[in-house]
Design a protein around this motif. Structure first.
Motif, PDB file in Angstrom:
ATOM      1  N   ARG A   1      17.477 -22.294 -49.026  1.00  0.00           N
ATOM      2  CA  ARG A   1      18.914 -22.524 -49.555  1.00  0.00           C
ATOM      3  C   ARG A   1      19.658 -22.645 -50.228  1.00  0.00           C
TER       4      ARG A   1
ATOM      5  N   ALA B   1      21.294 -19.661 -47.762  1.00  0.00           N
ATOM      6  CA  ALA B   1      22.445 -20.046 -47.169  1.00  0.00           C
ATOM      7  C   ALA B   1      23.410 -20.298 -47.523  1.00  0.00           C
TER       8      ALA B   1
ATOM      9  N   ILE C   1      24.991 -16.271 -40.340  1.00  0.00           N
ATOM     10  CA  ILE C   1      23.719 -16.990 -40.644  1.00  0.00           C
ATOM     11  C   ILE C   1      23.737 -18.065 -39.922  1.00  0.00           C
TER      12      ILE C   1
ATOM     13  N   MET D   1      20.301 -21.479 -39.006  1.00  0.00           N
ATOM     14  CA  MET D   1      19.441 -22.167 -40.003  1.00  0.00           C
ATOM     15  C   MET D   1      18.936 -23.242 -38.936  1.00  0.00           C
TER      16      MET D   1
ATOM     17  N   PHE E   1      16.917 -27.266 -39.212  1.00  0.00           N
ATOM     18  CA  PHE E   1      16.285 -27.362 -40.456  1.00  0.00           C
ATOM     19  C   PHE E   1      15.339 -28.271 -39.998  1.00  0.00           C
TER      20      PHE E   1
ATOM     21  N   ALA F   1      18.711 -32.059 -37.354  1.00  0.00           N
ATOM     22  CA  ALA F   1      20.237 -31.816 -37.923  1.00  0.00           C
ATOM     23  C   ALA F   1      21.242 -31.685 -36.567  1.00  0.00           C
TER      24      ALA F   1
ATOM     25  N   ARG G   1      20.616 -24.342 -31.015  1.00  0.00           N
ATOM     26  CA  ARG G   1      21.901 -23.597 -31.540  1.00  0.00           C
ATOM     27  C   ARG G   1      22.598 -22.784 -32.183  1.00  0.00           C
TER      28      ARG G   1
END
Lengths: 300, 357
Positions: free
Chosen positions: B46, B49, B76, B78, B80, B84, B145
């Motif tokens: 995190r 990120a 970047i 990510m 999850f 999410a 995504r």
């Protein structure tokens, strides 16, 4: 040929439906009676035996309320009431009720949504106790707040204005709306927002495009609560407002009782018209209401 | 793009979560942060990120320090653990959201979304909402995504842990293939050593906010740096025996075992000997390199059998045998130790005592 088991099941279902219909009828009876009375001519209202379905259907009560036309109780000018009658003000009161309900609901929802977002997403001192303290106000009867609030309105020179009601209703609906939104916002996973932040959204875009649509059932539930409280309030309307022009429906309708003569037809028509907006709203939004309160109940 | 962490520290109040982390994630490599829950691996991810503040230290993306950069400016993506996905948006809008908020023209968004949907085989789901998808499908949308924007760095926080065991195996292969296709640096967080071993170019094993060892999966498996890594990596887990080094032998209970030549010869040093169940063998009779015990448990794993042998000092050792090996509960069993396959650790520090070869 029905088996014994099928017969038993049919009898049980029949009993269930009869009981449900009876309870529904009892619950709905006042509304049905009001609707029926509002559609009867004056001669039929006190007829014996009473009629549930009007023998003669008339819309004169609704016409009188919606057009504000002076109504005469009997033929001849000598029996005409002197001064203004409540029916003349009906549309005005209706509009007043809509304004204060919409205004107070809007303010409550905007503030409570932003407050709930802040309480669930930012770290600061006291953020975990605020939602619980906000509910303390509901532990005492609202009449306790009316007079201090009234004095404040006097100071602010807002008495006898719709603003006094809007602010008054915000003060009683905001804490619960905030608590409800807080419980709802807590159930929205923070990862969704973080995903949006990484995707390239700004804090404001995250709030508007991701948080608000996800919190919509909660917003609807809180709005319905705020609207019901504001629309149905009698106490604040009675205390804060003293001119006929600025009354709301709940207080205004009580004026139909004043004087020596009560026009039940008009009164019932007014009650029906008062109920209709809330009934329509309820029917349209009840699905969200259950979802909203459900989420609050589980997480709160 | 290379990612470099320089003396990264993280504190929550008085609690130190990460201590002086120094790591380099080479460009286009698949690197895994592996460790038990609470070891700080997700916090570290995190921080990379931009979702978590850095108490001290620097994070470099290539030649640039990104400490103060907002997540959206880091290029970047990510994935999850909970996927999410935006619940009120269709799959198509979920996939295109990152491009939309960056003001990409609609026609380009459509092309990119459809390209990714085809690759991930979710093109028939584009008009559905996340609630109408299965776990595996949601996972693919979350991946899509992340892929649609062509990021420099891919961050993944235990993306497979919500899937059932079978799907997890399939997705492991797919994630690895995507990584090779996308050519981005991937930083992957997991507590599952099997995932880490099968997918990674490099693994950083973490414990108590400290990197215990950083190396290729083969290095970490065959040359664990300390007791924690030795115990954490490998399934079934490594056997440990406490004893003492004496004249190039390891004294344990009333037996002793030959040791390999050590870089620094030690004598009378308290040590822990580690040996993997796969590296033990069965001896027909007691000898110089064996310890004898009785069979206390037999587990059939399918193609293999895991046999637990209880030694005289009541210590239990596991050995992996072929499934057709004949073993009998309660029978005597001679465990043979190959000196070349032993790991010796200092009892006090837990660190490896390196062999001379």
């Amino acid at each position: 040929m029905l088996t014994r088991k099928q017969l038993w099941r049919a009898a049980r279902d029949a009993l269930l439906y009869v009981s449900l219909c009876t309870v529904t009828f009892i619950v709905c009876f006042p509304l049905i009676w009001a609707l029926s009375t509002s559609l009867k001519p004056k001669s039929e209202i006190f007829a014996t035996p009473p009629t549930l379905v009007p023998r003669t259907l008339t819309f004169e009560n609704y016409e009188a309320l919606l057009t504000g036309r002076q109504q005469y109780y009997h033929s001849g000018p000598q029996t005409a009431p002197s001064g203004p009658t409540p029916a003349q003000f009906f549309t005005r009161w209706f509009v007043n009720s809509v304004i204060v309900t919409a205004g107070s609901t809007l303010i409550s929802i905007v503030i409570s949504t932003l407050a709930a977002y802040s309480l669930t997403r930012f770290r600061y001192w006291g953020r975990s106790v605020v939602p619980y303290f906000s509910l303390l106000g509901y532990m005492v009867p609202s009449i306790i707040f009316v007079f201090p609030l009234f004095l404040m309105m006097v100071r602010l020179e807002l008495t006898d204005s719709l603003w006094s009601l809007i602010f008054g209703y915000v003060s009683i609906t905001l804490p619960f709306c905030m608590w409800l939104m807080w419980a709802f916002m807590r159930s929205i996973p923070i990862e969704i927002e973080e995903a949006a932040l990484i995707d390239g959204a700004s804090r404001y875009q995250v709030f508007r495009q991701v948080v608000l649509p996800t919190a919509l059932p909660g917003i609807i539930a809180a709005s319905i609560f705020a609207m019901i409280v504001s629309w149905n309030d009698y106490l604040f309307g009675r205390v804060f407002i003293n001119s006929l022009d600025n009354l709301t429906l709940t207080v205004g309708v009580m004026l139909f009782f004043e004087g020596t003569h009560v026009d039940w037809g008009l009164l019932m028509a007014a009650s029906v018209l008062m109920t209709v907006p809330m009934a329509i709203l309820f029917m349209a939004l009840q699905r969200h209401l259950v979802a909203g309160f459900g989420a609050g109940a589980v997480k709160g | 793009m290379e990612v470099r962490l320089e003396r990264i520290n993280k504190r929550f109040g008085a609690v130190q979560i990460l201590k002086d982390i120094d790591l380099v994630f080479p460009s286009r490599k698949f690197v895994t942060l592996l460790g038990p829950s609470g070891c700080g691996k997700t916090t570290l991810l995190r921080m990379i990120a931009g979702l978590e503040d850095i108490t001290a230290g620097k994070i470099w993306f290539g030649e640039r320090v990104v400490n103060e950069l907002a997540p959206r400016d880091r290029n970047i993506a990510m994935v999850f653990q909970s996927y999410a996905l935006y619940p009120q948006m269709t799959v198509r809008r979920n996939l295109g959201y990152g491009l939309r908020v960056r003001g990409t023209p609609v026609s380009e968004i459509d092309t990119a979304v459809e390209r990714v949907a085809r690759i991930l085989e979710i093109d028939h789901l584009l008009e559905r909402k996340p609630a109408q998808l299965s776990g595996g499908q949601r996972q693919r949308v979350a991946l899509g995504r992340a892929m649609v924007r062509k990021p420099d760095i891919f961050l993944m926080d235990e993306p497979l842990s919500n899937l059932d065991a079978k799907l997890r195996v399939t997705m492991r292969g797919e994630l690895r293939r995507f990584h090779l296709d996308l050519n981005a640096t991937t930083i992957y967080v997991t507590h599952d050593q099997l995932e880490a071993m099968t997918m990674s170019d490099l693994i950083a094993v973490m414990h108590h906010g400290v990197v215990q060892q950083y190396g290729t999966p083969a290095e970490i498996y065959s040359k664990p740096a300390n007791l924690f890594v030795a115990g954490f990596i490998g399934s079934p887990p490594m056997n440990f025996l406490e004893g003492e080094i004496s004249n190039r032998r390891f004294l344990v209970g009333d037996g002793s075992l030959p040791l390999p030549a050590l870089q620094v010869e030690a004598n009378a040093q308290k040590a822990v000997l580690g040996v993997r169940p796969q590296d033990l063998s069965r001896a027909p009779a007691a000898g110089q390199d064996t310890i004898t015990g009785t069979i206390s448990l037999v587990e059939l794993l399918g193609s293999e059998k895991l046999v637990e042998v209880q030694l005289q000092n009541r210590k239990r050792m596991s050995i992996q045998l072929r499934a057709d090996a004949f073993v009998e509960m309660g029978a005597l069993f001679h465990l043979r130790f190959d000196p070349q396959r032993l790991h010796l650790f200092d009892k006090e520090s837990g660190n490896i005592i390196p062999a001379s070869n």
